[in-house]
Design an enzyme around this catalytic site. Structure first.
Site, PDB file in Angstrom:
ATOM      1  N   SER A 193       1.054  -1.042   0.075  1.00 43.47           N
ATOM      2  CA  SER A 193       0.176  -0.138  -0.062  1.00 43.47           C
ATOM      3  C   SER A 193       0.800   1.207  -0.034  1.00 43.47           C
ATOM      4  CB  SER A 193      -0.937   0.016   1.331  1.00 43.47           C
ATOM      5  OG  SER A 193      -1.440   1.300   1.514  1.00 43.47           O
ATOM      6  N   TYR A 201      -2.549   0.528  10.018  1.00 42.86           N
ATOM      7  CA  TYR A 201      -2.407   0.012   8.935  1.00 42.86           C
ATOM      8  C   TYR A 201      -0.987   0.519   8.241  1.00 42.86           C
ATOM      9  CZ  TYR A 201      -4.014  -0.806   3.948  1.00 42.86           C
ATOM     10  OH  TYR A 201      -3.958  -1.086   2.801  1.00 42.86           O
TER      11      TYR A 201
HETATM   12  P1  NAP Z   1     -11.412  -6.288   1.125  1.00 42.61           P
HETATM   13  O1  NAP Z   1     -12.546  -6.036   0.108  1.00 42.61           O
HETATM   14  O2  NAP Z   1     -12.111  -5.610   2.354  1.00 42.61           O
HETATM   15  O3  NAP Z   1     -11.358  -7.710   1.159  1.00 42.61           O
HETATM   16  C1  NAP Z   1     -10.045  -7.937   2.343  1.00 42.61           C
HETATM   17  C2  NAP Z   1      -9.999  -9.518   2.315  1.00 42.61           C
HETATM   18  O4  NAP Z   1      -8.922 -10.043   3.322  1.00 42.61           O
HETATM   19  C3  NAP Z   1     -11.153 -10.365   2.325  1.00 42.61           C
HETATM   20  O5  NAP Z   1     -11.439 -11.430   1.672  1.00 42.61           O
HETATM   21  C4  NAP Z   1     -11.361 -10.754   3.957  1.00 42.61           C
HETATM   22  O6  NAP Z   1     -11.909 -11.938   3.966  1.00 42.61           O
HETATM   23  C5  NAP Z   1      -9.768 -10.930   4.193  1.00 42.61           C
HETATM   24  N1  NAP Z   1      -9.355 -11.175   5.201  1.00 42.61           N
HETATM   25  C6  NAP Z   1      -9.341 -10.005   6.339  1.00 42.61           C
HETATM   26  N2  NAP Z   1      -8.975 -10.417   7.363  1.00 42.61           N
HETATM   27  C7  NAP Z   1      -8.360 -11.850   7.379  1.00 42.61           C
HETATM   28  C8  NAP Z   1      -8.021 -12.627   8.354  1.00 42.61           C
HETATM   29  N3  NAP Z   1      -7.827 -12.418   9.420  1.00 42.61           N
HETATM   30  N4  NAP Z   1      -7.808 -13.891   7.623  1.00 42.61           N
HETATM   31  C9  NAP Z   1      -8.021 -14.413   6.456  1.00 42.61           C
HETATM   32  N5  NAP Z   1      -8.285 -13.367   5.559  1.00 42.61           N
HETATM   33  C10 NAP Z   1      -8.917 -12.095   6.161  1.00 42.61           C
HETATM   34  O7  NAP Z   1     -10.261  -5.274   0.807  1.00 42.61           O
HETATM   35  P2  NAP Z   1      -9.418  -5.233  -0.376  1.00 42.61           P
HETATM   36  O8  NAP Z   1      -9.349  -3.983  -0.809  1.00 42.61           O
HETATM   37  O9  NAP Z   1      -9.725  -6.220  -1.671  1.00 42.61           O
HETATM   38  O10 NAP Z   1      -8.150  -5.569  -0.031  1.00 42.61           O
HETATM   39  C11 NAP Z   1      -7.100  -6.581  -0.243  1.00 42.61           C
HETATM   40  C12 NAP Z   1      -5.603  -6.346   0.023  1.00 42.61           C
HETATM   41  O11 NAP Z   1      -5.350  -4.859  -0.725  1.00 42.61           O
HETATM   42  C13 NAP Z   1      -5.277  -5.529   1.426  1.00 42.61           C
HETATM   43  O12 NAP Z   1      -4.156  -6.140   1.949  1.00 42.61           O
HETATM   44  C14 NAP Z   1      -5.336  -4.294   1.561  1.00 42.61           C
HETATM   45  O13 NAP Z   1      -4.641  -3.768   2.713  1.00 42.61           O
HETATM   46  C15 NAP Z   1      -4.829  -3.834   0.157  1.00 42.61           C
HETATM   47  N6  NAP Z   1      -4.931  -2.723  -0.252  1.00 42.61           N
HETATM   48  C16 NAP Z   1      -6.397  -2.384  -0.813  1.00 42.61           C
HETATM   49  C17 NAP Z   1      -6.159  -1.201  -1.429  1.00 42.61           C
HETATM   50  C18 NAP Z   1      -7.834  -0.374  -1.611  1.00 42.61           C
HETATM   51  O14 NAP Z   1      -7.982   0.815  -1.941  1.00 42.61           O
HETATM   52  N7  NAP Z   1      -8.942  -1.277  -1.606  1.00 42.61           N
HETATM   53  C19 NAP Z   1      -5.473  -0.121  -1.502  1.00 42.61           C
HETATM   54  C20 NAP Z   1      -4.184  -0.521  -1.042  1.00 42.61           C
HETATM   55  C21 NAP Z   1      -3.975  -1.841  -0.443  1.00 42.61           C
HETATM   56  P3  NAP Z   1     -12.729 -12.369   5.179  1.00 42.61           P
HETATM   57  O15 NAP Z   1     -13.342 -11.118   6.091  1.00 42.61           O
HETATM   58  O16 NAP Z   1     -13.696 -13.523   5.008  1.00 42.61           O
HETATM   59  O17 NAP Z   1     -11.604 -12.778   6.116  1.00 42.61           O
END
Ligand code: NAP
Length: 250
Positions: free
Chosen positions: A140, A153
């Site tokens: 990120s 974070y």
């Molecule tokens: P999201 O839609 O909230 O998805 C997060 C995923 O992580 C879900 O599948 C959730 O599934 C899983 N998760 C959370 N806690 C967990 C745990 N303890 N064990 C196993 N799985 C877990 O978010 P996203 O945007 O797709 O994020 C994916 C990655 O991209 C993250 O690492 C995030 O920090 C990174 N990121 C996102 C953005 C953005 O703008 N969206 C920007 C920079 C980086 P469950 O809740 O079912 O466990």
């Protein structure tokens, strides 16, 4: 075609970037192991992938529990006989709060999912990736930029960024470890950020975010021959040159 027949574990595959990555990998012929805490969600996605001819299994796990993560790896090799790729994607943004107002247990839990959870997945896959492969850690911009309300974070993503470099130093002779900073992506995480009203990211318009299919395409690209040049580094999907190389823009 480079994903054909490869086996990939994708953490956080129940929605967002992880789900989009699992769908793309399956379309491109990979054997896909979806994991997340939400068993029903990953099972439903796997049923859809199989109905479309894909090879996929769902194994529920909380990445903050090493034993559960190790069981995912065991299930992956039992089903597909090999492991080539780890997409270390599971992550949380909540609870968004200033340090002064933060709950210590909740802060530590979120930090643990994003940083120790990423370590758990790496630690669990290394013994079965002896013949090489690729680890993509989802990073990120918060790994290098401090943002109000996001101390858990930012600190956890900075730790994960350093893990990428450490894995590459120790294991670079046999595999490639790369970080991908996806920019802002239209997922549940951005809905939570928007609802918080804290810091400039929460003020972005929904149209400012890229779709989850963009980081999915970048992850697939990094798992191919182009990935090696970024070994040990974070690649930013905000960079127009990267977007162009992935084929997302002209
Ligand atoms: P999201 O839609 O909230 O998805 C997060 C995923 O992580 C879900 O599948 C959730 O599934 C899983 N998760 C959370 N806690 C967990 C745990 N303890 N064990 C196993 N799985 C877990 O978010 P996203 O945007 O797709 O994020 C994916 C990655 O991209 C993250 O690492 C995030 O920090 C990174 N990121 C996102 C953005 C953005 O703008 N969206 C920007 C920079 C980086 P469950 O809740 O079912 O466990």
């Amino acid at each position: 075609m480079h994903l054909q027949g490869k086996t990939a574990i994708i953490t956080g595959a129940s929605r967002g970037i992880g789900e989009a990555t699992a769908r793309l990998f399956a379309e491109q012929g990979a054997n896909v192991v979806l994991t997340a805490r939400s068993s029903d969600a990953i099972t439903t996605i796997v049923e859809e992938l199989r109905a479309a001819g894909g090879k996929a299994i769902a194994v529920a796990c909380d990445v903050s529990d090493y034993t559960q993560m190790a069981e995912v790896v065991t299930a992956a090799t039992a089903e597909f006989g090999r492991l080539d790729i780890l997409v270390n994607n599971a992550g949380v943004i909540e609870p968004i709060s200033t340090i002064a107002d933060s709950d210590p247990a909740a802060w530590a839990q979120a930090f643990g999912i994003n940083s120790v959870g990423a370590y758990h997945a790496i630690r669990a896959v290394l013994p079965v990736m002896a013949k090489g492969g690729t680890i993509v850690n989802i990073s990120s911009g918060a790994a290098t930029s401090a943002l109000e309300g996001w101390s858990h974070y930012c600190a956890s993503k900075a730790a994960a960024k350093m893990l990428t470099a450490c894995v590459q130093i120790e294991e670079g002779h046999r595999l490639t470890c790369i970080g991908l900073s996806p920019g802002t992506v239209a997922t549940q995480m951005q809905r939570e950020i928007s609802a918080s009203g804290i810091n400039a990211v929460s003020q972005l318009d929904w149209e400012d975010h890229v779709p989850p299919q963009w980081p999915a395409a970048a992850i697939a690209w990094l798992c191919g021959p182009e990935g090696a040049q970024y070994a040990g580094e974070d690649v930013s999907l905000r960079d127009p040159a990267i977007r162009r190389r992935v084929g997302l823009i002209d």
